[in-house]
Design an enzyme around this catalytic site. Structure first.
Site, PDB file in Angstrom:
ATOM      1  CD  GLU A  15      -2.967  -1.126   2.239  1.00  0.00           C
ATOM      2  OE1 GLU A  15      -4.145  -1.458   1.968  1.00  0.00           O
ATOM      3  OE2 GLU A  15      -2.591  -0.810   3.389  1.00  0.00           O
ATOM      4  CB  CYS A  19       0.503   6.882  11.666  1.00  0.00           C
ATOM      5  SG  CYS A  19       2.016   6.297  12.446  1.00  0.00           S
TER       6      CYS A  19
END
Length: 352
Positions: free
Chosen positions: A100, A338
């Site tokens: 990703e 994150c």
């Protein structure tokens, strides 16, 4: 056959010049190839129009561009875009794995968060990528393809190696990618537009600091040895104190920047004790601390700190001379924020 050909993306300009020489072309042709690849992003060798047709045909016999388009795309309500890219992981013809990559637009800035591994060996308690486990290292071609084949490529102003994987655990490929990104016949980017993150790996972090001028971002998350070791097993191999001692040997007072990433867990690492220890830990080091909100992941019983606690931590550090910011979360609704990247359960189709 196409799969028998070597991939041009990921080759450094000196390597391209040597490849040209081996094929009986002038060495400067390698520089031309580099500029067509990394500055023009050509889709085909036939598009390299200042190279003779004969030399292009010769090049096509042995090489292919190697660009692979993303096979999936998710868009966040805040404008963040997450792409799924096929990767070879060093095995040409095998694109069964994927990573990703996250594009984050912000006014006139465009930041790309690139991956360097499928999964990760570091097994940090709070990271979904670490729970995936390690499935392979990306080649420099795999890393650069995330830029080469990005639809928003022309909007990029910054690149951060903060996607899947620990960059120091795949250092050769990361250094090769950053060399191409900053080379005169490559992307011609300034190193100050590139940030490489690390938990801190003995030997590898020093080599990166010696061989690259890119910014460095250290994942701290706790200044306390035992607590950090529980959160991040890598602390047992190289402590955060040793990381800071190493960083103090380098000059971060000019263009190059050093930062620390610090995910705030409620009642765990956001106390005044932690604030004091952070100040002591980074004493004498020109740096900044980025406070990050925790994004809940499965099988991680960790609470996120509330906004007030994060602001208190920021204000204490700032008052004591440590430049500190609270980083805005982006792409949380598409699991692009994150610690949320993972391809553990994704299957792959043929590249589009």
């Amino acid at each position: 056959m196409e799969n028998d050909k070597k991939v041009l993306i990921g080759m450094t300009v000196p390597e391209l010049k040597e490849a040209a020489r081996v094929l009986g072309m002038p060495a400067f042709t390698g520089g031309q190839i580099g500029r067509w690849l990394y500055q023009q992003h050509v889709a085909s060798i036939d598009d390299m129009t200042n190279i003779s047709k004969q030399n292009r045909e010769r090049l096509k016999e042995h090489y292919t561009i190697g660009a692979m388009q993303p096979i999936d795309c998710q868009r966040s309500i805040d404008g963040t875009v997450k792409y799924l890219f096929p990767v070879h992981c060093g095995k040409e013809g095998d694109t069964s794995k994927c990573v990703e990559t996250v594009f984050i637009p912000d006014g006139d800035r465009g930041t790309l968060c690139v991956s360097c591994q499928v999964g990760c060996k570091m097994n940090c308690l709070f990271c979904q990528t670490g729970k995936q486990g390690w499935e392979g290292n990306l080649s420099a071609a795999d890393i650069l393809n995330q830029i080469y084949s990005l639809p928003e490529r022309e909007q990029l102003t910054n690149i951060v190696f903060m996607g899947q994987g620990e960059p120091m655990d795949n250092l050769d490929a990361v250094l090769r990618a950053t060399e191409i990104l900053t080379a005169d016949d490559g992307y011609q980017w300034s190193p100050k537009r590139i940030t490489v993150s690390s938990v801190g790996i003995r030997g590898k972090l020093k080599r990166f600091l010696d061989e690259s001028q890119c910014h460095v971002a250290i994942s701290m998350h706790s200044p306390l040895h035992e607590q950090r070791r529980q959160l991040m097993p890598a602390e047992g191999q190289m402590t955060i104190q040793e990381v800071c001692d190493l960083l103090r040997q380098y000059d971060f007072t000019h263009q190059r920047r050093c930062s620390f990433e610090y995910i705030c867990f409620g009642g765990l690492n956001d106390s005044i004790v932690h604030a004091r220890e952070i100040v002591k830990l980074v004493e004498g080091l020109e740096c900044r601390v980025n406070l990050i909100r925790f994004h809940t992941i499965p099988d991680a019983d960790l609470p996120g700190a509330d906004e007030q606690r994060m602001e208190h931590l920021r204000d204490y550090l700032t008052r004591h001379g440590v430049f500190t910011t609270i980083r805005a979360s982006r792409g949380q609704d598409i699991f692009a924020a994150c610690g949320l990247l993972s391809t553990a359960h994704k299957t792959q189709s043929n590249p589009i």
